[in-house]
Write a protein that holds these residues in place. Sequence first.
Motif, PDB file in Angstrom:
ATOM      1  N   ASN A  33      28.090  35.538  22.729  1.00 55.45           N
ATOM      2  CA  ASN A  33      27.627  35.778  21.360  1.00 55.45           C
ATOM      3  C   ASN A  33      28.741  36.334  20.480  1.00 55.45           C
ATOM      4  O   ASN A  33      29.697  36.944  20.964  1.00 55.45           O
ATOM      5  CB  ASN A  33      26.471  36.789  21.355  1.00 55.45           C
ATOM      6  CG  ASN A  33      25.201  36.239  21.953  1.00 55.45           C
ATOM      7  OD1 ASN A  33      25.175  35.115  22.446  1.00 55.45           O
ATOM      8  ND2 ASN A  33      24.141  37.018  21.930  1.00 55.45           N
ATOM      9  N   PRO A  70      21.689  34.609  21.458  1.00 57.51           N
ATOM     10  CA  PRO A  70      20.867  34.343  22.629  1.00 57.51           C
ATOM     11  C   PRO A  70      20.945  35.465  23.680  1.00 57.51           C
ATOM     12  O   PRO A  70      21.892  36.254  23.680  1.00 57.51           O
ATOM     13  CB  PRO A  70      21.445  33.054  23.212  1.00 57.51           C
ATOM     14  CG  PRO A  70      22.270  32.457  22.127  1.00 57.51           C
ATOM     15  CD  PRO A  70      22.759  33.592  21.312  1.00 57.51           C
ATOM     16  N   PHE A 121      16.462  32.088  22.971  1.00 61.81           N
ATOM     17  CA  PHE A 121      17.084  31.815  21.678  1.00 61.81           C
ATOM     18  C   PHE A 121      16.177  32.296  20.546  1.00 61.81           C
ATOM     19  O   PHE A 121      14.949  32.239  20.642  1.00 61.81           O
ATOM     20  CB  PHE A 121      17.356  30.317  21.519  1.00 61.81           C
ATOM     21  CG  PHE A 121      18.358  29.775  22.491  1.00 61.81           C
ATOM     22  CD1 PHE A 121      19.715  29.857  22.216  1.00 61.81           C
ATOM     23  CD2 PHE A 121      17.952  29.191  23.684  1.00 61.81           C
ATOM     24  CE1 PHE A 121      20.651  29.356  23.116  1.00 61.81           C
ATOM     25  CE2 PHE A 121      18.870  28.685  24.583  1.00 61.81           C
ATOM     26  CZ  PHE A 121      20.227  28.772  24.302  1.00 61.81           C
ATOM     27  N   ILE A 140      16.386  32.255  16.073  1.00 56.68           N
ATOM     28  CA  ILE A 140      17.139  31.925  14.862  1.00 56.68           C
ATOM     29  C   ILE A 140      16.221  32.042  13.656  1.00 56.68           C
ATOM     30  O   ILE A 140      15.028  31.695  13.719  1.00 56.68           O
ATOM     31  CB  ILE A 140      17.759  30.510  14.957  1.00 56.68           C
ATOM     32  CG1 ILE A 140      18.646  30.226  13.746  1.00 56.68           C
ATOM     33  CG2 ILE A 140      16.697  29.444  15.136  1.00 56.68           C
ATOM     34  CD1 ILE A 140      19.471  28.969  13.881  1.00 56.68           C
ATOM     35  N   VAL A 181      16.285  23.626  20.462  1.00 59.72           N
ATOM     36  CA  VAL A 181      17.549  23.970  21.102  1.00 59.72           C
ATOM     37  C   VAL A 181      17.948  22.791  21.975  1.00 59.72           C
ATOM     38  O   VAL A 181      17.138  22.308  22.782  1.00 59.72           O
ATOM     39  CB  VAL A 181      17.427  25.239  21.972  1.00 59.72           C
ATOM     40  CG1 VAL A 181      18.756  25.535  22.661  1.00 59.72           C
ATOM     41  CG2 VAL A 181      17.016  26.424  21.142  1.00 59.72           C
ATOM     42  N   ILE A 216      21.686  23.924  17.884  1.00 61.85           N
ATOM     43  CA  ILE A 216      20.366  24.105  17.287  1.00 61.85           C
ATOM     44  C   ILE A 216      20.101  22.888  16.402  1.00 61.85           C
ATOM     45  O   ILE A 216      20.940  22.510  15.579  1.00 61.85           O
ATOM     46  CB  ILE A 216      20.304  25.394  16.439  1.00 61.85           C
ATOM     47  CG1 ILE A 216      20.671  26.624  17.290  1.00 61.85           C
ATOM     48  CG2 ILE A 216      18.907  25.555  15.834  1.00 61.85           C
ATOM     49  CD1 ILE A 216      19.696  26.941  18.399  1.00 61.85           C
ATOM     50  N   ASP A 226      24.659  27.314  16.464  1.00 58.01           N
ATOM     51  CA  ASP A 226      23.938  28.576  16.343  1.00 58.01           C
ATOM     52  C   ASP A 226      24.868  29.607  15.695  1.00 58.01           C
ATOM     53  O   ASP A 226      25.945  29.894  16.233  1.00 58.01           O
ATOM     54  CB  ASP A 226      23.510  29.039  17.735  1.00 58.01           C
ATOM     55  CG  ASP A 226      22.666  30.308  17.722  1.00 58.01           C
ATOM     56  OD1 ASP A 226      22.579  30.956  16.658  1.00 58.01           O
ATOM     57  OD2 ASP A 226      22.103  30.643  18.774  1.00 58.01           O
ATOM     58  N   SER A 280      24.831  32.630  15.779  1.00 60.08           N
ATOM     59  CA  SER A 280      24.998  33.809  16.627  1.00 60.08           C
ATOM     60  C   SER A 280      25.939  33.581  17.797  1.00 60.08           C
ATOM     61  O   SER A 280      26.233  34.499  18.548  1.00 60.08           O
ATOM     62  CB  SER A 280      23.637  34.267  17.163  1.00 60.08           C
ATOM     63  OG  SER A 280      22.798  34.703  16.114  1.00 60.08           O
ATOM     64  N   SER A 281      26.395  32.336  17.976  1.00 58.95           N
ATOM     65  CA  SER A 281      27.270  32.001  19.105  1.00 58.95           C
ATOM     66  C   SER A 281      28.715  31.883  18.656  1.00 58.95           C
ATOM     67  O   SER A 281      29.007  31.428  17.544  1.00 58.95           O
ATOM     68  CB  SER A 281      26.835  30.671  19.726  1.00 58.95           C
ATOM     69  OG  SER A 281      27.785  30.193  20.666  1.00 58.95           O
ATOM     70  N   GLY A 285      28.159  25.500  20.000  1.00 57.99           N
ATOM     71  CA  GLY A 285      27.826  26.812  20.537  1.00 57.99           C
ATOM     72  C   GLY A 285      28.011  26.799  22.037  1.00 57.99           C
ATOM     73  O   GLY A 285      28.096  25.731  22.661  1.00 57.99           O
TER      74      GLY A 285
END
Length: 391
Positions: free
Chosen positions: A34, A41, A51, A53, A63, A96, A105, A107-108, A119
């Motif tokens: 991450n 995640p 996951f 989002i 996903v 995603i 993603d 967040s990745s 990601g």
Amino acid sequence: MKKTVITALFLSALLLGSQMAFAHSLEAVTAATNIPEANYPKVDSRNRAHFRIHAPEAMNVKVDICGHKYDMTRNADGFWEAVTQPLVVGFHYYFIVVDGVSVIDPSSEAFYGCGRMAGGIEIPEDSASAAYYTFDKNIPHGQVRECKYYSEIEKSERRCFVYTPAEYETNTSRRYPVLYLQHGMGEDERGWHQQGRMANILDNQIAGGKCVPMIVVMDYGNCGYIFGARPGETRDEFGASFTPIMLNELIPFVDNTFRTLTDRDNRAMAGLSWGGHETFQTTLHNLDKFAHIGSFSGALFFLADGLEKAYGGIFTDATAFNSKVHTFFLGMGTEESFGSDKISDALKGAGIRHTYFSSEGTHHEWLTWRRCLNEFLPLLFKQNKNTAYEK
């Protein structure tokens, strides 16, 4: 009546306790891949990925992990969530898919794979199994340098990454053997360093005396897109432009820039997937330059025409081949079907000396290739283990 109530309360408490214990056993932790401060995640103890989002205006979100799509569920706050089936340990690319559009993603961390930025999520092994590719604060560490050189063949700038062992800066009278390490289709020169953890593997092996100190070069194999993306390109043409660049430009650049041992006995090449194909195409036609060869889940097709016809009949004279090639390695995961096991059987029947490694329980992914590299390195440059490599 009082006894019944007490019994019911006792059973409820037991059930709640067991549920809490089960929930605790499945507690999910933030994935190591991450971006900073991103909680999702997550990965739980069953190796399931969780996951989450925020996409309040989206109508449908999924996903996509290597082609396996999981539907996500929207909550009242506009967050979409999903939990996967248990995943095999190791590194996985994922995307995603928001209303049909495949995105990374946010967040990745981003990794180059699948012919694009993607990601990534690491499903961790137990610490003992992962020790060989895990950073160890108690040992010396080498450097990975980003290097640029100009290609007269391509008339453009090229980039490679070069690992030098920890002693390279201090032991300035020493020269080192070189391993050229190639990525696969849809990846690039960053893959082995980022996804493959190669520097940790080298550092740990060198510190433990398992392999000799060496330089490792990771260059772009001209196959960073998915085959078929370039109209009219044949399979034989895909990535083939890398070989002349490597022989005529990359190797001279490395030998002129770093303190290398330049003879064939001190030069190795290995690659994963299509990089394994490029390795065979490059080395087996140029054994005057390479004595150590490795293929990790290699995209190898030469058995279709018979072993005796492969690479100009190089396998028809086992005595000559075995005298020239000091290390010949093939590896593959047990859960993939790239055929290295069948090739190994054919080579054995022809008397070709080689090492075959089977990675238990892994697919066509980075954990297989980390394991292959870990098995391959101790085989290299054995003639150097008791020499000083002096200038």
